[in-house]
Write an enzyme that holds these catalytic residues in place. Structure first.
Site, PDB file in Angstrom:
ATOM      1  N   LYS A  76       0.896  -1.355  -0.136  1.00 16.61           N
ATOM      2  CA  LYS A  76      -0.101  -0.018  -0.116  1.00 16.61           C
ATOM      3  C   LYS A  76       1.039   1.125  -0.070  1.00 16.61           C
ATOM      4  CE  LYS A  76      -4.549   0.944   0.339  1.00 16.61           C
ATOM      5  NZ  LYS A  76      -5.793   0.031   0.232  1.00 16.61           N
ATOM      6  N   GLY A  93     -20.455   6.722   3.192  1.00 18.00           N
ATOM      7  CA  GLY A  93     -19.460   7.123   1.969  1.00 18.00           C
ATOM      8  C   GLY A  93     -20.019   7.259   0.676  1.00 18.00           C
ATOM      9  N   GLY A 101     -18.090   7.890  -2.308  1.00 18.43           N
ATOM     10  CA  GLY A 101     -16.951   8.139  -3.014  1.00 18.43           C
ATOM     11  C   GLY A 101     -17.156   7.072  -4.387  1.00 18.43           C
ATOM     12  N   ASN A 102     -15.978   6.603  -4.874  1.00 18.77           N
ATOM     13  CA  ASN A 102     -16.086   5.697  -5.906  1.00 18.77           C
ATOM     14  C   ASN A 102     -16.987   4.387  -5.739  1.00 18.77           C
ATOM     15  OD1 ASN A 102     -15.647   4.340  -8.574  1.00 18.77           O
ATOM     16  ND2 ASN A 102     -14.120   3.203  -7.556  1.00 18.77           N
ATOM     17  N   ALA A 103     -16.531   3.798  -4.443  1.00 17.98           N
ATOM     18  CA  ALA A 103     -17.105   2.583  -4.102  1.00 17.98           C
ATOM     19  C   ALA A 103     -18.481   2.750  -3.600  1.00 17.98           C
ATOM     20  CB  ALA A 103     -16.309   1.809  -3.163  1.00 17.98           C
ATOM     21  N   GLY A 104     -18.896   3.711  -2.724  1.00 19.17           N
ATOM     22  CA  GLY A 104     -20.162   3.832  -2.108  1.00 19.17           C
ATOM     23  C   GLY A 104     -21.113   4.173  -3.050  1.00 19.17           C
TER      24      GLY A 104
HETATM   25  N1  GLU Z   1      -7.483   0.168  -3.345  1.00 21.53           N
HETATM   26  C1  GLU Z   1      -8.119  -0.819  -3.506  1.00 21.53           C
HETATM   27  C2  GLU Z   1      -8.066  -1.898  -2.310  1.00 21.53           C
HETATM   28  O1  GLU Z   1      -7.988  -1.418  -1.109  1.00 21.53           O
HETATM   29  C3  GLU Z   1      -7.902  -1.499  -4.797  1.00 21.53           C
HETATM   30  C4  GLU Z   1      -6.242  -2.076  -5.024  1.00 21.53           C
HETATM   31  C5  GLU Z   1      -5.714  -2.654  -6.295  1.00 21.53           C
HETATM   32  O2  GLU Z   1      -6.547  -2.349  -7.202  1.00 21.53           O
HETATM   33  O3  GLU Z   1      -4.567  -2.787  -6.495  1.00 21.53           O
HETATM   34  O4  GLU Z   1      -8.427  -3.024  -2.457  1.00 21.53           O
END
Ligand code: GLU
Length: 433
Positions: A110, A222, A224-227
């Protein structure tokens, strides 16, 4: 289940508490525990950019590579004031488990830049993104460590990062990063993947119990993209989305909210609570008409609903509020939203928690498809992406559910058990243990 209550709870101590709990249940030896408890590499730098006013600004930046036993490190980069080393470490560890749970050939990592993107101009964000790649470029690459979007980062940022990487390495590197724009090596379906992955699991659960989606009330924290995608998917499939929120606050209507309208409004005004406001003053008449009231993010979690979807930040369902959660199912689209203390309380209350490392793994799964396309030069259709995502998500969910049932574990423990065993197996065959 047990949870070690540490003196000072941080994202990493919370991750460790779950890890310890599962280590005991799956009876891991000391050498394996050691390898699975700490990241393999921690990289930290200070990023310096020139602000629009000509002044210099510095930002702490991180890349944590947790484990690569199963393949190249993989994980997003977040831009957030709270993105410190401890948080990035915890998120990297969760990525290693997540990629193993869905069985894609990656490890976990990360990245983070400690900054407030809401106070930065687009040019400044681009400067930071390019500087990040210059700082960590030697540790990145399609076969080494492949970043992606996360909180406050998006396809534009991925494009700048790939562009910078190709410049400094004098190479063509479409698979060095995922979540890119379609015009520059992205994959169809990547933007909606996190939400769709969680949605497939939810549908499997409702189908199995022959539940009527319109009778299921969903609260989503949330936008954002996911929510936002999740809210729209669920609304489209007939679920009753009773509440949504963003960092400014949320809205609640027992009758249901139309997330498509909110998305349009948010694009114009920048805040979900603004949907029912004119300027900064709430239009009470309009709110009454729609049966909608403004709520705080804390209130959203405790609303009367059937399904609760935390899709924002970590550490929101805690020992302090878990007993007041009324949902029967929690689908963790955010990373780390539930603390180990809350897990104990929720398990006692028989609230089913579909953990982050499974529920939000759709994002990294389609990142894998994008990586495959980047390496092969193929372009998959949206249908192929969607079908393969569904197959991967449901296989992972069924494996976790079987493990939970067989070994009398919560779904989080079972997901960790499945992931950790797969990582261990790879470490064994590679001769690391
Ligand atoms: N940030 C996203 C996660 O937490 C996607 C990570 C990725 O696609 O490498 O799973």
């Amino acid at each position: 289940m047990t949870a070690k209550i540490s003196m000072k709870s941080t994202p990493y101590t919370r991750f460790q508490a779950t890890l310890e709990d599962v280590f005991q249940k799956i009876e891991l030896g000391a050498p394996e525990r050691k390898l699975l408890s700490e990241p393999q590499a921690i990289h930290r730098e200070t990023i310096t950019i020139k602000r629009d006013d000509g002044k210099k600004a510095e930002f702490p930046a991180f890349r944590v590579q947790f484990n690569n036993a199963r393949g190249p490190y993989k994980g997003g980069i977040r831009y957030h004031p709270d993105a410190d080393l401890d948080e990035v470490k915890a998120l990297a560890a969760l990525m290693a488990i997540k990629t193993a749970v869905v069985g894609i050939p990656f490890g976990g990592s990360k990245g983070g830049v400690q900054c407030d993107p809401k106070e930065l101009s687009k040019r400044e964000v681009q400067e930071i993104s390019r500087a990040y790649v210059r700082a960590f470029g030697k540790h990145l690459g399609a076969d080494i460590d492949c970043p992606a979007p996360d909180v406050n980062t998006n396809a534009d940022i991925m494009a700048w990062m790939r562009d910078e990487y190709e410049k400094i390495t004098h190479s063509y590197a479409p698979a060095m990063i995922t979540g890119k724009p379609l015009a520059y090596g992205g994959s169809l379906g990547r933007d909606t993947a996190t939400a769709r992955g969680g949605f497939f699991i939810l549908q499997e659960l409702t189908d199995r119990d022959a539940l009527d989606p319109s009778e299921l009330r969903v609260a989503i924290q949330g936008f954002g993209n996911a929510g936002a995608h999740m809210a729209q998917l669920l609304h489209g499939a007939g679920y009753t989305v009773v509440a949504v929120s963003d960092s400014q606050g949320g809205i609640y209507s027992p009758e249901g909210i139309d997330p498509v309208r909110i998305e349009k409004y948010k694009h114009k005004t920048g805040s979900v609570a603004g949907e029912y406001c004119k300027g900064s003053v709430c239009d009470i008449d309009r709110m009454k008409m729609d049966g909608v009231r403004k709520i705080s993010n804390e209130e959203l979690l405790e609303l009367p609903c059937d399904i609760l979807i935390p899709a924002a930040l970590d550490n929101v369902i805690t020992g302090a509020n878990a007993k007041r959660i009324r949902a029967k199912l929690i689908l963790e689209i955010a990373n780390g939203p539930t603390t180990p203390e809350a897990d104990v309380i929720l398990a006692k209350k028989r609230v089913k928690v579909i953990p982050d490392v499974l529920a939000n793994a759709g994002g990294v799964t389609v990142s894998y498809f994008e990586w495959v396309q980047g390496r092969s030069g193929e372009q998959w259709t949206a249908e192929r992406v969607d079908q393969d995502l569904k197959r991967v998500m449901l296989a992972a969910f069924r494996e976790v559910r079987r493990t939970a049932y067989r070994e009398k574990m919560t779904h989080r423990e079972a997901a960790f058990a499945v992931g950790l065993r797969r990582i261990m197996e790879a470490m064994k065959v590679r001769g690391w243990i």
